[in-house]
Design a protein around this motif. Structure first.
Motif, PDB file in Angstrom:
ATOM      1  N   SER A  49       0.840  -1.196   0.000  1.00  0.00           N
ATOM      2  CA  SER A  49       0.000   0.000   0.000  1.00  0.00           C
ATOM      3  C   SER A  49       0.873   1.243   0.000  1.00  0.00           C
ATOM      4  O   SER A  49       2.068   1.184   0.289  1.00  0.00           O
ATOM      5  CB  SER A  49      -0.914   0.017   1.230  1.00  0.00           C
ATOM      6  OG  SER A  49      -0.161   0.290   2.388  1.00  0.00           O
ATOM      7  N   LEU A  50       0.267   2.379  -0.321  1.00  0.00           N
ATOM      8  CA  LEU A  50       0.999   3.645  -0.274  1.00  0.00           C
ATOM      9  C   LEU A  50       1.421   3.986   1.152  1.00  0.00           C
ATOM     10  O   LEU A  50       2.404   4.687   1.359  1.00  0.00           O
ATOM     11  CB  LEU A  50       0.142   4.769  -0.853  1.00  0.00           C
ATOM     12  CG  LEU A  50      -0.138   4.697  -2.347  1.00  0.00           C
ATOM     13  CD1 LEU A  50      -1.015   5.869  -2.775  1.00  0.00           C
ATOM     14  CD2 LEU A  50       1.145   4.682  -3.144  1.00  0.00           C
ATOM     15  N   TYR A  51       0.705   3.474   2.132  1.00  0.00           N
ATOM     16  CA  TYR A  51       1.025   3.716   3.533  1.00  0.00           C
ATOM     17  C   TYR A  51       2.423   3.190   3.883  1.00  0.00           C
ATOM     18  O   TYR A  51       3.131   3.782   4.690  1.00  0.00           O
ATOM     19  CB  TYR A  51      -0.018   3.061   4.431  1.00  0.00           C
ATOM     20  CG  TYR A  51       0.155   3.335   5.904  1.00  0.00           C
ATOM     21  CD1 TYR A  51      -0.139   4.585   6.425  1.00  0.00           C
ATOM     22  CD2 TYR A  51       0.596   2.349   6.773  1.00  0.00           C
ATOM     23  CE1 TYR A  51       0.006   4.850   7.775  1.00  0.00           C
ATOM     24  CE2 TYR A  51       0.738   2.602   8.123  1.00  0.00           C
ATOM     25  CZ  TYR A  51       0.444   3.854   8.616  1.00  0.00           C
ATOM     26  OH  TYR A  51       0.593   4.116   9.951  1.00  0.00           O
ATOM     27  N   VAL A  59       2.794  10.418   8.999  1.00  0.00           N
ATOM     28  CA  VAL A  59       1.526  10.482   8.260  1.00  0.00           C
ATOM     29  C   VAL A  59       0.455  11.116   9.139  1.00  0.00           C
ATOM     30  O   VAL A  59       0.246  10.705  10.286  1.00  0.00           O
ATOM     31  CB  VAL A  59       1.089   9.064   7.812  1.00  0.00           C
ATOM     32  CG1 VAL A  59      -0.255   9.106   7.116  1.00  0.00           C
ATOM     33  CG2 VAL A  59       2.137   8.435   6.929  1.00  0.00           C
ATOM     34  N   MET A  63      -4.905  10.947   6.853  1.00  0.00           N
ATOM     35  CA  MET A  63      -4.371  10.337   5.622  1.00  0.00           C
ATOM     36  C   MET A  63      -4.104   8.840   5.742  1.00  0.00           C
ATOM     37  O   MET A  63      -3.834   8.178   4.750  1.00  0.00           O
ATOM     38  CB  MET A  63      -3.068  11.041   5.222  1.00  0.00           C
ATOM     39  CG  MET A  63      -3.274  12.384   4.567  1.00  0.00           C
ATOM     40  SD  MET A  63      -4.212  12.277   3.034  1.00  0.00           S
ATOM     41  CE  MET A  63      -3.120  11.323   2.003  1.00  0.00           C
ATOM     42  N   LEU A  67      -4.224   6.148   2.456  1.00  0.00           N
ATOM     43  CA  LEU A  67      -2.945   5.541   2.079  1.00  0.00           C
ATOM     44  C   LEU A  67      -2.960   4.030   2.249  1.00  0.00           C
ATOM     45  O   LEU A  67      -2.313   3.310   1.488  1.00  0.00           O
ATOM     46  CB  LEU A  67      -1.803   6.158   2.894  1.00  0.00           C
ATOM     47  CG  LEU A  67      -1.471   7.610   2.574  1.00  0.00           C
ATOM     48  CD1 LEU A  67      -0.400   8.138   3.516  1.00  0.00           C
ATOM     49  CD2 LEU A  67      -1.040   7.768   1.125  1.00  0.00           C
TER      50      LEU A  67
END
Length: 125
Positions: A49-51, A59, A63, A67
């Motif tokens: 994942s973008l996280y 973060v 968000m 994410l």
């Protein structure tokens, strides 16, 4: 094209099994690789994942959900649904991927905005 609801439902249901892969990865990771973990480790583990591209302490709270949601498995899901629609209906793949992508992405973004809005509204209470 005359496409039945059950046909689309079946394609989406079968394609949804892709979302079991990250759960299996998570289970495997914490059972065999990182056996000493905390609750925070479980919460922040979102493979592909973008996280995962950012340190979790950098973060913003609002968000985290978007994410974590935007990940490789979402893309694979859209692809599987498009392939399934192509096989189950007379719609060609190019048209199928366009329809599925636009529909799914718009719905996913709408749900993300609603969830972010609600989390921001209730976090200030």
């Amino acid at each position: 094209h005359d496409i039945g609801y059950f046909t689309i439902f079946r394609v989406v249901t079968i394609s949804s099994f892709i979302f079991l892969v990250p759960r299996a990865l998570e289970l495997t990771w914490f059972l065999f690789i990182q056996t000493d973990y905390t609750f925070a480790d479980l919460q922040s583990f979102k493979p592909f994942s973008l996280y995962g591209l950012f340190p979790s302490d950098t973060v913003a709270t609002w968000m985290v959900y978007p994410l974590k949601t935007l990940n490789l498995f979402e893309v694979i899901f859209v692809f599987f649904v498009a392939v399934g629609v192509t096989h189950a209906t007379p719609i060609k793949f190019n048209q199928s991927i366009s329809i599925v992508s636009i529909t799914y992405v718009l719905l996913l973004l709408t749900l993300m905005v609603i969830r972010i809005y609600l989390s921001l509204m209730f976090s200030s209470l």
